[in-house]
Design a protein around this motif. Structure first.
Motif, PDB file in Angstrom:
ATOM      1  N   LEU A 263      -0.841 -10.548   0.450  1.00 61.91           N
ATOM      2  CA  LEU A 263      -1.882 -11.075   1.135  1.00 61.91           C
ATOM      3  C   LEU A 263      -2.926 -11.920   0.421  1.00 61.91           C
ATOM      4  N   THR A 264      -2.953 -11.827  -0.877  1.00 62.64           N
ATOM      5  CA  THR A 264      -3.916 -12.528  -1.821  1.00 62.64           C
ATOM      6  C   THR A 264      -3.360 -13.699  -2.639  1.00 62.64           C
ATOM      7  N   LYS A 265      -1.956 -13.691  -2.923  1.00 63.82           N
ATOM      8  CA  LYS A 265      -1.367 -14.614  -3.819  1.00 63.82           C
ATOM      9  C   LYS A 265      -0.068 -14.735  -3.321  1.00 63.82           C
ATOM     10  N   PRO A 266       0.381 -14.954  -2.095  1.00 68.55           N
ATOM     11  CA  PRO A 266       1.664 -15.003  -1.447  1.00 68.55           C
ATOM     12  C   PRO A 266       2.669 -15.874  -2.238  1.00 68.55           C
ATOM     13  N   TYR A 267       1.989 -16.773  -2.801  1.00 69.91           N
ATOM     14  CA  TYR A 267       2.687 -17.864  -3.550  1.00 69.91           C
ATOM     15  C   TYR A 267       3.337 -17.356  -4.979  1.00 69.91           C
ATOM     16  N   LEU A 268       2.909 -16.172  -5.471  1.00 67.14           N
ATOM     17  CA  LEU A 268       3.305 -15.739  -6.851  1.00 67.14           C
ATOM     18  C   LEU A 268       4.785 -15.244  -6.834  1.00 67.14           C
ATOM     19  N   PHE A 269       5.159 -14.798  -5.607  1.00 64.15           N
ATOM     20  CA  PHE A 269       6.535 -14.059  -5.501  1.00 64.15           C
ATOM     21  C   PHE A 269       7.126 -14.687  -4.337  1.00 64.15           C
ATOM     22  N   SER A 270       8.512 -14.727  -4.519  1.00 59.06           N
ATOM     23  CA  SER A 270       9.166 -15.323  -3.072  1.00 59.06           C
ATOM     24  C   SER A 270       9.638 -13.976  -2.098  1.00 59.06           C
ATOM     25  N   SER A 271       9.506 -12.817  -2.869  1.00 58.51           N
ATOM     26  CA  SER A 271      10.237 -11.663  -2.152  1.00 58.51           C
ATOM     27  C   SER A 271       9.371 -10.404  -2.614  1.00 58.51           C
ATOM     28  N   TYR A 272       9.308  -9.552  -1.777  1.00 59.54           N
ATOM     29  CA  TYR A 272       8.693  -8.352  -2.195  1.00 59.54           C
ATOM     30  C   TYR A 272       9.408  -7.032  -1.543  1.00 59.54           C
ATOM     31  N   ILE A 273       9.429  -6.047  -2.497  1.00 60.57           N
ATOM     32  CA  ILE A 273      10.235  -4.806  -1.986  1.00 60.57           C
ATOM     33  C   ILE A 273       9.202  -3.647  -2.175  1.00 60.57           C
ATOM     34  N   LEU A 274       8.590  -3.098  -0.858  1.00 65.90           N
ATOM     35  CA  LEU A 274       7.648  -2.120  -0.839  1.00 65.90           C
ATOM     36  C   LEU A 274       8.056  -0.768  -0.142  1.00 65.90           C
ATOM     37  N   THR A 275       8.427   0.325  -0.862  1.00 71.75           N
ATOM     38  CA  THR A 275       8.602   1.380  -0.567  1.00 71.75           C
ATOM     39  C   THR A 275       7.584   2.420  -0.632  1.00 71.75           C
ATOM     40  N   SER A 276       7.611   3.272   0.552  1.00 69.05           N
ATOM     41  CA  SER A 276       6.585   4.063   0.922  1.00 69.05           C
ATOM     42  C   SER A 276       5.157   3.671   0.380  1.00 69.05           C
ATOM     43  N   PRO A 277       4.727   2.467   0.823  1.00 69.53           N
ATOM     44  CA  PRO A 277       3.629   1.825   0.143  1.00 69.53           C
ATOM     45  C   PRO A 277       2.464   2.780   0.595  1.00 69.53           C
ATOM     46  N   SER A 278       1.528   3.035  -0.301  1.00 68.83           N
ATOM     47  CA  SER A 278       0.218   3.806   0.073  1.00 68.83           C
ATOM     48  C   SER A 278      -0.542   3.073   0.959  1.00 68.83           C
ATOM     49  N   LEU A 279      -0.375   2.262   1.996  1.00 66.79           N
ATOM     50  CA  LEU A 279      -1.268   1.820   2.889  1.00 66.79           C
ATOM     51  C   LEU A 279      -2.361   2.459   3.692  1.00 66.79           C
ATOM     52  N   TRP A 280      -2.444   3.843   3.317  1.00 64.25           N
ATOM     53  CA  TRP A 280      -3.711   4.433   3.795  1.00 64.25           C
ATOM     54  C   TRP A 280      -4.944   4.503   2.713  1.00 64.25           C
ATOM     55  N   LEU A 281      -4.487   3.867   1.505  1.00 64.34           N
ATOM     56  CA  LEU A 281      -5.698   3.527   0.470  1.00 64.34           C
ATOM     57  C   LEU A 281      -6.871   3.128   0.875  1.00 64.34           C
ATOM     58  N   SER A 282      -7.941   3.666   0.505  1.00 65.60           N
ATOM     59  CA  SER A 282      -9.260   3.169   0.720  1.00 65.60           C
ATOM     60  C   SER A 282      -9.536   2.993   2.112  1.00 65.60           C
ATOM     61  N   ASP A 283      -9.439   3.664   2.997  1.00 61.98           N
ATOM     62  CA  ASP A 283      -9.193   3.793   4.470  1.00 61.98           C
ATOM     63  C   ASP A 283      -8.752   2.496   5.114  1.00 61.98           C
ATOM     64  N   ARG A 284      -7.383   2.278   4.508  1.00 58.01           N
ATOM     65  CA  ARG A 284      -6.591   1.449   5.218  1.00 58.01           C
ATOM     66  C   ARG A 284      -7.066   0.057   5.177  1.00 58.01           C
ATOM     67  N   GLN A 285      -7.653  -0.099   3.756  1.00 55.03           N
ATOM     68  CA  GLN A 285      -8.368  -1.422   3.412  1.00 55.03           C
ATOM     69  C   GLN A 285      -7.159  -2.721   3.514  1.00 55.03           C
ATOM     70  N   ILE A 286      -6.162  -2.356   3.111  1.00 56.01           N
ATOM     71  CA  ILE A 286      -5.096  -3.425   3.414  1.00 56.01           C
ATOM     72  C   ILE A 286      -5.028  -4.008   4.557  1.00 56.01           C
ATOM     73  N   PHE A 287      -5.174  -3.176   5.673  1.00 54.90           N
ATOM     74  CA  PHE A 287      -5.083  -3.905   7.012  1.00 54.90           C
ATOM     75  C   PHE A 287      -6.364  -5.093   7.269  1.00 54.90           C
ATOM     76  N   ASP A 288      -7.440  -4.592   6.711  1.00 51.07           N
ATOM     77  CA  ASP A 288      -8.451  -5.480   6.675  1.00 51.07           C
ATOM     78  C   ASP A 288      -8.081  -7.100   5.997  1.00 51.07           C
ATOM     79  N   LEU A 289      -7.403  -6.826   4.725  1.00 53.03           N
ATOM     80  CA  LEU A 289      -6.994  -8.148   4.206  1.00 53.03           C
ATOM     81  C   LEU A 289      -5.925  -8.785   5.000  1.00 53.03           C
TER      82      LEU A 289
END
Length: 213
Positions: free
Chosen positions: A167-193
């Motif tokens: 979400l911050t540097k999408p150009y850096l990688f063309s593909s992402y593999i995210l398994t059991s990501p800790s999206l709860w981290l910091s009160d689900r701050q990732i969803f604000d991003l």
């Protein structure tokens, strides 16, 4: 017919097991003032003359001390069977001299989080800069890695870090593999991003694989 070697006694040194075609590079990060190892495995045929001009996708792995071994194992048979594109595997170690959990919690969390009582948090942005400015240039100088085919893989905190990179540097990688990501981290701050990104963009030019188990 089963053949067994002689037993190894406690006072004898057994030979080390090595992953074929793998190498360890130690690099000092001037960005972080810390030292890390990069574990690199080349695909079959990488060193042959007939492939001298070929470039390869690169798969970057967080939590390298364990994910590098797993990725090496699970890709071996599919690669030989022609079901997995021959690729470079790159595992990034924990920082030298650090407890492994302390290193990963610091480097893979994007903001300060008071819920973590034992470990420093919030080093993710600087760690991502380290990957962009120091790790990737090193790999693409030393190996025939295709800069248009980079994958970032991470699990748990590594998965949430991957989402942060997406979400911050999408150009850096063309593909992402995210398994059991800790999206709860910091009160689900990732969803604000995510919301902030979506407010300014209509698409996200990356392939993303999510899995939870």
């Amino acid at each position: 017919v089963f053949v067994f070697s002689a037993p190894i006694h406690a006072n004898e040194r057994a030979p080390s097991f090595e992953i074929p075609r793998s190498h360890v590079h130690t690099i000092y990060s001037s960005k972080l003032d810390r030292t890390y190892d990069l574990y690199v495995k080349t695909p079959p045929g990488y060193g042959s003359k007939r492939n001298a001009g070929q470039t390869y996708p690169a798969v970057y792995l967080n939590d390298g001390p364990y994910t590098f071994q797993v990725a090496s194992g699970v890709t071996r048979l599919p690669t030989y069977a022609g079901k997995f594109q021959p690729s470079l595997l790159i595992g990034i170690s924990f920082a030298h001299g650090d407890n492994g959990m302390a290193s990963r919690v610091r480097d893979l969390t994007q903001v300060k989080d008071s819920d973590f009582k034992r470990y420093e948090t919030g080093g993710g942005p600087a760690y991502l800069t380290f990957i962009e400015d120091e790790v990737i240039p090193f790999i693409e100088t030393e190996y025939r890695a295709n800069p248009k085919e980079r994958t970032l893989a991470g699990q748990s905190l590594g998965g949430s870090f991957g989402a942060f990179a997406l979400l911050t540097k999408p150009y850096l990688f063309s593909s992402y593999i995210l398994t059991s990501p800790s999206l709860w981290l910091s009160d689900r701050q990732i969803f604000d991003l995510e919301s902030a990104y979506a407010a300014k963009h209509e698409d996200l030019k990356a392939r993303v694989y999510f899995a939870t188990g």
